[in-house]
Design an enzyme around this catalytic site. Structure first.
Site, PDB file in Angstrom:
ATOM      1  N   GLU A 128      67.846  27.426 -23.917  1.00 48.41           N
ATOM      2  CA  GLU A 128      68.729  26.617 -24.771  1.00 48.41           C
ATOM      3  C   GLU A 128      68.873  27.286 -26.138  1.00 48.41           C
ATOM      4  OE1 GLU A 128      67.157  22.608 -24.634  1.00 48.41           O
ATOM      5  OE2 GLU A 128      67.894  22.432 -22.558  1.00 48.41           O
ATOM      6  N   PHE A 157      72.653  32.063 -23.432  1.00 48.91           N
ATOM      7  CA  PHE A 157      72.350  33.366 -22.802  1.00 48.91           C
ATOM      8  C   PHE A 157      72.341  33.300 -21.277  1.00 48.91           C
ATOM      9  CE2 PHE A 157      69.313  33.345 -26.592  1.00 48.91           C
ATOM     10  CZ  PHE A 157      70.146  34.058 -27.431  1.00 48.91           C
ATOM     11  N   HIS A 178      56.488  19.181 -19.662  1.00 53.04           N
ATOM     12  CA  HIS A 178      56.921  19.771 -18.383  1.00 53.04           C
ATOM     13  C   HIS A 178      57.137  18.722 -17.290  1.00 53.04           C
ATOM     14  CE1 HIS A 178      52.914  19.381 -16.587  1.00 53.04           C
ATOM     15  NE2 HIS A 178      52.457  19.696 -17.780  1.00 53.04           N
ATOM     16  N   GLU A 242      61.268  36.356  -9.988  1.00 50.67           N
ATOM     17  CA  GLU A 242      62.192  36.872 -11.010  1.00 50.67           C
ATOM     18  C   GLU A 242      61.512  37.963 -11.832  1.00 50.67           C
ATOM     19  OE1 GLU A 242      63.928  33.929 -13.636  1.00 50.67           O
ATOM     20  OE2 GLU A 242      64.742  35.460 -14.979  1.00 50.67           O
ATOM     21  N   ARG A 243      60.256  37.730 -12.199  1.00 50.95           N
ATOM     22  CA  ARG A 243      59.550  38.716 -13.040  1.00 50.95           C
ATOM     23  C   ARG A 243      59.274  39.995 -12.271  1.00 50.95           C
ATOM     24  NH1 ARG A 243      56.470  33.575 -15.676  1.00 50.95           N
ATOM     25  NH2 ARG A 243      58.207  33.136 -17.093  1.00 50.95           N
ATOM     26  N   GLY A 340      72.028  65.443 -28.473  1.00 50.26           N
ATOM     27  CA  GLY A 340      73.244  64.717 -28.876  1.00 50.26           C
ATOM     28  C   GLY A 340      73.990  64.145 -27.689  1.00 50.26           C
ATOM     29  N   GLY A 363      63.559  36.611 -18.905  1.00 48.34           N
ATOM     30  CA  GLY A 363      62.609  36.227 -17.856  1.00 48.34           C
ATOM     31  C   GLY A 363      61.207  36.003 -18.392  1.00 48.34           C
ATOM     32  N   GLU A 367      55.260  38.701 -25.159  1.00 46.39           N
ATOM     33  CA  GLU A 367      54.173  37.914 -25.762  1.00 46.39           C
ATOM     34  C   GLU A 367      53.896  36.651 -24.954  1.00 46.39           C
ATOM     35  OE1 GLU A 367      56.920  39.001 -27.171  1.00 46.39           O
ATOM     36  OE2 GLU A 367      56.555  39.914 -29.120  1.00 46.39           O
TER      37      GLU A 367
HETATM   38  C1  LIG Z   1      71.222  39.292 -21.632  1.00 44.01           C
HETATM   39  C2  LIG Z   1      70.410  38.050 -21.421  1.00 44.01           C
HETATM   40  C3  LIG Z   1      70.466  37.377 -20.216  1.00 44.01           C
HETATM   41  C4  LIG Z   1      69.748  36.197 -20.028  1.00 44.01           C
HETATM   42  N1  LIG Z   1      69.905  35.490 -18.864  1.00 44.01           N
HETATM   43  C5  LIG Z   1      69.355  34.242 -18.783  1.00 44.01           C
HETATM   44  C6  LIG Z   1      69.649  33.397 -17.665  1.00 44.01           C
HETATM   45  O1  LIG Z   1      70.360  33.775 -16.732  1.00 44.01           O
HETATM   46  N2  LIG Z   1      69.133  32.144 -17.654  1.00 44.01           N
HETATM   47  C7  LIG Z   1      68.321  31.678 -18.651  1.00 44.01           C
HETATM   48  O2  LIG Z   1      67.885  30.540 -18.572  1.00 44.01           O
HETATM   49  N3  LIG Z   1      68.013  32.462 -19.732  1.00 44.01           N
HETATM   50  C8  LIG Z   1      68.527  33.712 -19.812  1.00 44.01           C
HETATM   51  N4  LIG Z   1      68.250  34.509 -20.896  1.00 44.01           N
HETATM   52  C9  LIG Z   1      67.378  34.004 -21.935  1.00 44.01           C
HETATM   53  C10 LIG Z   1      66.011  34.683 -21.988  1.00 44.01           C
HETATM   54  O3  LIG Z   1      65.226  34.293 -20.889  1.00 44.01           O
HETATM   55  C11 LIG Z   1      65.406  34.308 -23.345  1.00 44.01           C
HETATM   56  O4  LIG Z   1      66.116  35.044 -24.330  1.00 44.01           O
HETATM   57  C12 LIG Z   1      63.931  34.578 -23.442  1.00 44.01           C
HETATM   58  O5  LIG Z   1      63.208  33.702 -22.578  1.00 44.01           O
HETATM   59  C13 LIG Z   1      63.419  34.364 -24.869  1.00 44.01           C
HETATM   60  O6  LIG Z   1      63.866  33.151 -25.369  1.00 44.01           O
HETATM   61  P1  LIG Z   1      64.606  33.107 -26.791  1.00 44.01           P
HETATM   62  O7  LIG Z   1      65.632  34.157 -26.823  1.00 44.01           O
HETATM   63  O8  LIG Z   1      65.019  31.717 -27.080  1.00 44.01           O
HETATM   64  O9  LIG Z   1      63.493  33.541 -27.832  1.00 44.01           O
HETATM   65  P2  LIG Z   1      62.436  32.609 -28.546  1.00 44.01           P
HETATM   66  O10 LIG Z   1      61.799  31.671 -27.584  1.00 44.01           O
HETATM   67  O11 LIG Z   1      63.055  32.021 -29.756  1.00 44.01           O
HETATM   68  O12 LIG Z   1      61.349  33.687 -28.987  1.00 44.01           O
HETATM   69  C14 LIG Z   1      61.735  34.771 -29.857  1.00 44.01           C
HETATM   70  C15 LIG Z   1      60.699  35.873 -29.771  1.00 44.01           C
HETATM   71  O13 LIG Z   1      59.494  35.376 -30.321  1.00 44.01           O
HETATM   72  C16 LIG Z   1      58.380  35.923 -29.658  1.00 44.01           C
HETATM   73  N5  LIG Z   1      57.574  34.795 -29.162  1.00 44.01           N
HETATM   74  C17 LIG Z   1      58.025  33.675 -28.550  1.00 44.01           C
HETATM   75  N6  LIG Z   1      57.012  32.852 -28.258  1.00 44.01           N
HETATM   76  C18 LIG Z   1      55.873  33.463 -28.713  1.00 44.01           C
HETATM   77  C19 LIG Z   1      54.479  33.123 -28.705  1.00 44.01           C
HETATM   78  N7  LIG Z   1      54.039  31.983 -28.165  1.00 44.01           N
HETATM   79  N8  LIG Z   1      53.609  33.991 -29.250  1.00 44.01           N
HETATM   80  C20 LIG Z   1      54.043  35.154 -29.792  1.00 44.01           C
HETATM   81  N9  LIG Z   1      55.342  35.529 -29.826  1.00 44.01           N
HETATM   82  C21 LIG Z   1      56.242  34.703 -29.288  1.00 44.01           C
HETATM   83  C22 LIG Z   1      58.925  36.820 -28.547  1.00 44.01           C
HETATM   84  O14 LIG Z   1      58.934  38.142 -29.012  1.00 44.01           O
HETATM   85  C23 LIG Z   1      60.330  36.331 -28.356  1.00 44.01           C
HETATM   86  O15 LIG Z   1      61.195  37.365 -27.881  1.00 44.01           O
HETATM   87  C24 LIG Z   1      68.923  35.719 -21.074  1.00 44.01           C
HETATM   88  C25 LIG Z   1      68.842  36.403 -22.289  1.00 44.01           C
HETATM   89  C26 LIG Z   1      69.592  37.545 -22.474  1.00 44.01           C
HETATM   90  C27 LIG Z   1      69.540  38.223 -23.824  1.00 44.01           C
END
Ligand SMILES: Cc1cc2nc3c(=O)[nH]c(=O)nc-3n(C[C@H](O)[C@H](O)[C@H](O)COP(=O)(O)OP(=O)(O)OC[C@H]3O[C@@H](n4cnc5c(N)ncnc54)[C@H](O)[C@@H]3O)c2cc1C
Length: 381
Positions: A128, A157, A178, A242-243, A340, A363, A367
């Protein structure tokens, strides 16, 4: 015998490679510019028997298991496809498993079979705008109203979101945490369901990504996947596959980048000698190979455990983290050794370099997966 290299799987590999050379590589640059892959590709992959490998025949798949699915990913990328192409063409790999595992015949006939035949495109919407890492905190609500759910909220996303005919969507039907989450299949055209513009990204350009908006969208209750409030368990179970799939993208892309680099350094010369004659270059190539082989061996081992019926949750986290890190490093070295040329748009290693960056985020960010592994392994106070 290595399960990934049996004669049958060698034939599967060759079919994938033929398909990619004929149907994908001549068009991939255009699809990157278009920001999507055409629907016809889903149909032609289905006709070639490659769209539904690893999915049971009883629901419209080609049969086989995750080893076969892994072979498909390895072979597609080895032949010149990309991680973005795999994400777009095989989005059903994340959209359908929940429907299949609940065995709901109606959902299987309406969504699973037509998708595996290349006629429909599905997506999975969990993330979300407020965050994706903390799945248990999702806010999109679905309130029961007679034989419908009324859905309000937004998703961010979402892979194939711009093209999807239906979206397997995580919603809150119960209380916080959950235990209040369900999965609903939401169809394109449902009043109150809007798809935002395609998002412009760093990589995975041929894979359309969109935001989805729900404003009083009325979804038939028969589109509920599994039990009401049982969605989190379903999501977690299928995150393992997925992972492992993303880990396979990572080591396969890294292998392709190494193959391209090896050809380049054999033919490119500097200071009167081929690059490959330099010990520092030879060592770099070996280090690239070492990281790839470790990631591939560890990921394949997790795939075999998964196929044997285990739920290797921690191993899938470690495999994805290790393979994504290996891939990031290898594609960086591949661009470096291409000089290059590797920095130019249109160079294949340049595309892999950009595509690779999502693998440590999507996915489950590195972290977050490390946190999950610590929990599963009992490395907590
Ligand atoms: C190209 C693309 C395709 C995607 N496809 C899908 C899809 O098909 N379906 C879907 O549901 N989602 C999809 N996603 C979303 C993706 O799974 C999320 O971007 C990802 O789970 C991270 O969530 P967020 O971007 O909200 O980052 P946030 O949850 O805001 O976190 C930001 C960053 O903070 C760090 N972080 C987060 N939590 C912690 C913690 N507890 N401790 C330390 N560091 C932390 C990590 O580095 C993380 O990257 C996609 C994203 C992209 C960019």
């Amino acid at each position: 015998m290595n399960a990934f290299e049996t004669p049958e799987r060698q034939i599967l590999r060759e079919s994938c490679e033929r398909f990619v050379r004929k149907e994908v590589t001549p068009h991939l640059a255009q699809w990157e510019r278009d920001g999507l892959v055409p629907r016809e590709l889903h149909k032609s992959a289905a006709a070639a028997g490659l769209l539904a490998v690893g999915i049971p025949t009883g629901v419209g798949g080609e049969g086989g298991d995750l080893v076969d699915g892994t072979v498909v990913t390895e072979a597609f990328i080895a032949a010149g496809a990309s991680s973005g192409l795999m994400a777009a063409l095989f989005t059903h790999g994340i959209a359908l498993p929940h429907l299949i595992s609940t065995g709901n015949r109606e959902l299987i006939e309406r969504f699973v079979r037509p998708t595996l035949a290349g006629e429909l495109i599905g997506a999975l919407a969990v993330t979300e705008p407020e965050g994706g890492s903390d799945v248990a905190a999702l806010r999109t609500t679905a309130r029961r109203d007679g034989d419908h759910f009324v859905v309000n909220g937004a998703k961010a996303f979402i892979t194939s979101g711009a093209r999807a005919d239906f979206v397997t969507t995580a919603v809150r039907t119960g209380g916080p945490g959950h235990a209040g989450i369900s999965l609903l299949v939401i169809e394109r055209g449902t009043p109150g369901f809007e798809v935002g513009d395609k998002l412009d990204k760093m990589g995975w350009l041929c894979s359309d990504t969109a935001e989805l908006f729900f404003d009083g969208a009325r979804v038939p209750a028969r589109n509920l996947v599994g039990q009401e409030n049982g969605g989190f368990t379903l999501l977690m179970r299928h995150f393992v596959g997925e992972r492992l799939g993303l880990a396979t993208h990572a080591y396969s892309v890294a292998q392709r980048a190494l193959d391209l680099t090896l050809s380049f350094v054999r033919q490119r010369g500097t200071f009167g000698r081929p690059l490959i004659s330099r010990q520092v270059v030879q060592h770099r190539l070996v280090q690239m190979r070492q990281r790839i082989e470790l990631a591939r061996t560890y990921t394949r081992d997790a795939v075999l455990r998964h196929v044997a019926g285990e739920q290797p949750v921690a191993q899938a986290c470690l495999a994805k983290n290790a393979a994504a890190a290996a891939c990031d490093w290898v594609v960086d070295q591949a661009v470096q050794l291409h000089g290059g040329t590797g920095y130019l748009r249109g160079a294949e290693v340049e595309r892999h370099y950009r595509d690779a960056r999502i693998l440590g985020i999507g996915g489950g960010a590195t972290e977050v997966l490390t946190d999950l592994a610590a929990k599963v392994l009992g490395y907590q106070a």
